[in-house]
Structures are given as C-alpha cells and as structure tokens.
Design a protein around this motif. Sequence first.
Motif, PDB file in Angstrom:
ATOM      1  N   LEU A 108      -4.263  22.527  22.936  1.00 28.24           N
ATOM      2  CA  LEU A 108      -5.270  21.622  23.472  1.00 28.24           C
ATOM      3  C   LEU A 108      -6.533  22.390  23.840  1.00 28.24           C
ATOM      4  O   LEU A 108      -6.510  23.607  24.014  1.00 28.24           O
ATOM      5  N   HIS A 109      -7.630  21.657  23.970  1.00 25.84           N
ATOM      6  CA  HIS A 109      -8.873  22.259  24.431  1.00 25.84           C
ATOM      7  C   HIS A 109      -8.808  22.473  25.946  1.00 25.84           C
ATOM      8  O   HIS A 109      -7.866  22.042  26.618  1.00 25.84           O
ATOM      9  N   GLU A 110      -9.837  23.095  26.493  1.00 33.93           N
ATOM     10  CA  GLU A 110      -9.853  23.454  27.913  1.00 33.93           C
ATOM     11  C   GLU A 110      -9.895  22.231  28.827  1.00 33.93           C
ATOM     12  O   GLU A 110      -9.451  22.290  29.973  1.00 33.93           O
ATOM     13  N   ALA A 111     -10.443  21.134  28.340  1.00 35.66           N
ATOM     14  CA  ALA A 111     -10.529  19.897  29.121  1.00 35.66           C
ATOM     15  C   ALA A 111      -9.691  18.820  28.441  1.00 35.66           C
ATOM     16  O   ALA A 111      -9.816  18.598  27.231  1.00 35.66           O
ATOM     17  N   VAL A 112      -8.844  18.158  29.219  1.00 36.77           N
ATOM     18  CA  VAL A 112      -7.947  17.147  28.660  1.00 36.77           C
ATOM     19  C   VAL A 112      -8.134  15.820  29.386  1.00 36.77           C
ATOM     20  O   VAL A 112      -8.129  15.767  30.622  1.00 36.77           O
ATOM     21  N   PHE A 113      -8.288  14.759  28.605  1.00 33.96           N
ATOM     22  CA  PHE A 113      -8.378  13.396  29.118  1.00 33.96           C
ATOM     23  C   PHE A 113      -7.071  12.692  28.765  1.00 33.96           C
ATOM     24  O   PHE A 113      -6.801  12.425  27.595  1.00 33.96           O
ATOM     25  N   CYS A 114      -6.262  12.414  29.783  1.00 30.82           N
ATOM     26  CA  CYS A 114      -4.966  11.783  29.584  1.00 30.82           C
ATOM     27  C   CYS A 114      -5.147  10.271  29.692  1.00 30.82           C
ATOM     28  O   CYS A 114      -5.406   9.741  30.778  1.00 30.82           O
ATOM     29  N   CYS A 115      -4.995   9.576  28.569  1.00 32.58           N
ATOM     30  CA  CYS A 115      -5.250   8.138  28.504  1.00 32.58           C
ATOM     31  C   CYS A 115      -4.048   7.391  27.938  1.00 32.58           C
ATOM     32  O   CYS A 115      -4.212   6.440  27.149  1.00 32.58           O
ATOM     33  N   VAL A 116      -2.858   7.810  28.317  1.00 34.74           N
ATOM     34  CA  VAL A 116      -1.642   7.142  27.873  1.00 34.74           C
ATOM     35  C   VAL A 116      -1.302   6.030  28.860  1.00 34.74           C
ATOM     36  O   VAL A 116      -1.886   5.949  29.945  1.00 34.74           O
ATOM     37  N   ASP A 117      -0.320   5.168  28.513  1.00 32.07           N
ATOM     38  CA  ASP A 117      -0.099   3.970  29.329  1.00 32.07           C
ATOM     39  C   ASP A 117       1.247   3.928  30.037  1.00 32.07           C
ATOM     40  O   ASP A 117       1.729   2.849  30.373  1.00 32.07           O
ATOM     41  N   SER A 118       1.849   5.097  30.289  1.00 32.07           N
ATOM     42  CA  SER A 118       3.071   5.094  31.085  1.00 32.07           C
ATOM     43  C   SER A 118       3.148   6.357  31.925  1.00 32.07           C
ATOM     44  O   SER A 118       2.628   7.413  31.534  1.00 32.07           O
ATOM     45  N   ILE A 119       3.789   6.246  33.083  1.00 34.00           N
ATOM     46  CA  ILE A 119       3.951   7.395  33.969  1.00 34.00           C
ATOM     47  C   ILE A 119       4.822   8.451  33.304  1.00 34.00           C
ATOM     48  O   ILE A 119       4.553   9.653  33.394  1.00 34.00           O
ATOM     49  N   SER A 120       5.863   8.026  32.616  1.00 34.65           N
ATOM     50  CA  SER A 120       6.766   8.987  31.992  1.00 34.65           C
ATOM     51  C   SER A 120       6.044   9.817  30.935  1.00 34.65           C
ATOM     52  O   SER A 120       6.265  11.036  30.818  1.00 34.65           O
ATOM     53  N   ALA A 121       5.153   9.193  30.167  1.00 37.74           N
ATOM     54  CA  ALA A 121       4.389   9.940  29.167  1.00 37.74           C
ATOM     55  C   ALA A 121       3.442  10.926  29.848  1.00 37.74           C
ATOM     56  O   ALA A 121       3.308  12.077  29.405  1.00 37.74           O
ATOM     57  N   ARG A 122       2.802  10.503  30.916  1.00 38.75           N
ATOM     58  CA  ARG A 122       1.915  11.406  31.648  1.00 38.75           C
ATOM     59  C   ARG A 122       2.686  12.627  32.161  1.00 38.75           C
ATOM     60  O   ARG A 122       2.223  13.759  32.064  1.00 38.75           O
ATOM     61  N   ALA A 123       3.849  12.361  32.741  1.00 35.58           N
ATOM     62  CA  ALA A 123       4.645  13.453  33.311  1.00 35.58           C
ATOM     63  C   ALA A 123       5.068  14.449  32.237  1.00 35.58           C
ATOM     64  O   ALA A 123       5.021  15.671  32.449  1.00 35.58           O
ATOM     65  N   THR A 124       5.459  13.947  31.090  1.00 38.28           N
ATOM     66  CA  THR A 124       5.885  14.814  29.992  1.00 38.28           C
ATOM     67  C   THR A 124       4.726  15.679  29.504  1.00 38.28           C
ATOM     68  O   THR A 124       4.873  16.890  29.294  1.00 38.28           O
ATOM     69  N   ILE A 125       3.567  15.077  29.339  1.00 40.18           N
ATOM     70  CA  ILE A 125       2.406  15.825  28.866  1.00 40.18           C
ATOM     71  C   ILE A 125       1.967  16.860  29.900  1.00 40.18           C
ATOM     72  O   ILE A 125       1.702  18.018  29.575  1.00 40.18           O
ATOM     73  N   TRP A 126       1.902  16.435  31.154  1.00 45.53           N
ATOM     74  CA  TRP A 126       1.463  17.335  32.217  1.00 45.53           C
ATOM     75  C   TRP A 126       2.385  18.543  32.346  1.00 45.53           C
ATOM     76  O   TRP A 126       1.927  19.674  32.541  1.00 45.53           O
TER      77      TRP A 126
END
Length: 225
Positions: A108-126
């Motif tokens: 990924l690049h240095e700046a990430v915009f997380c625009c997914v639509d579920s908490i579980s997806a956010r947690a996995t990416i983070w």
Amino acid sequence: MANEINRFARQQGLLPKAVLERSAASVIGVGAIGRQVALQLVAVGVCRLQLLDFDTVEWTNVTTQGYLHRDAERSRPKVEATRESILALDPLVVVEAIQDRYRARTPLHEAVFCCVDSISARATIWRTAQHQVQFWVDGRMLGEVLRVLAVGDQPSGQAYQETLFPQAEAQRGSCTPRSTIYAATVAAGLMIHQYTRWLRNLPLDFDTTANLLAGEWSVSSPQSR
C-alpha cells in the motif's frame, strides 16, 4: 503551463502543489464513499493513486455512488470505471486499479483511505496494514450519520483499535441499503480534509461524527474520549 497554474491557483494557499506532487494514496473500497474520495484526491492534485475493490457497478450505484449509466449497463468493475473517471479529470495521474479484495501481501501507499462497509473487513485490513502506512483514515456511513476516524500516530492508532469491535456489536443495518450520494460526498470531504491536515503537519481530528439530519456535529481526540 498556464493551464496548470490556473488549475491550482485557488487552493495554493491552503495546500501547496509541491506537497501533493510527492503524495500517494491507496483507496480500499470504491463504493459510495471511496469513489468520491478517489475523485476528490485527484481533483486536489494527488498524482499517484491505488484503487482496490472486487465489486462491479450495479444500477443502484448510479444514484448512490455516482457511477455512469454505461458503467451499470456493462456491469463494469468499479476500479476500472473509477480509473476512467480519474483519467478524465487528469490524464497524467498514475492509477493502479486492482479488482480484488485487500490481501495482506498487497503493498500500500503511505496514506490509506479505508472505505469498506463492515467492521470485520476494517479490522482485517487494519491488522495487516497498520505497520506499513503513515496515515490512515476510515469513513463510515449509515444513512445520514457519518463517522470519520483519522490515525497519524501511536495514540490515535491505539484508540482506533478500540473502535473495531465485533461485527455483532455494530449498529444494526448496512450502508448499502441506506445510502445517498450527498452523504457520501460529505464523508469523503471530511476524509480528504484530514489527509490535507496530515500533509501540512497539522494535528488530526481523531474522531469526527456528523448527523446530517439532526444537525449535530462532534469532534474528539484520543485523550478526550
């Protein structure tokens, strides 16, 4: 050269073009919020952009996400349709379009915009991305209620972790059936604002919540939570 100067003239005092030329951003999810984020990033002058999304354009995405009629008619991949719109704004932008879910091996690049639509997806990416990014912003939307969480240091990263509660504990509902283009555009603008603050070495607003219908707005830092 004259056109280039004219394009950035009105924002130069707020966001120097030289800073933007060095910037690069990843947008994970180009649905309602993510598509608006990508277009706004390019409009302000970001030169390198990475788009990640596995989905294709449906008819309802024309109304709620700003995709074109022809995109829905052909069921185009969202990353391809968004890339085309980006290049229509600025043909010199370098756009990497990945039609896939985010995977741990994806750089990924240095700046990430997380625009997914579920908490579980956010947690996995983070969980896998937090160590390779310098700036992270998460946009959430349920109807006309918006929440933007920005991370630029360790305290805000620790506070953000606390917002990734199990999906079962999340507010019932999904952004998919309750979505409007104007709310998504406001959320995207708030995310871009935090990004421009980070580029200028200004303090970030960790947690911004806006209820458009009620006219309520709140901002908090990790220390004040």
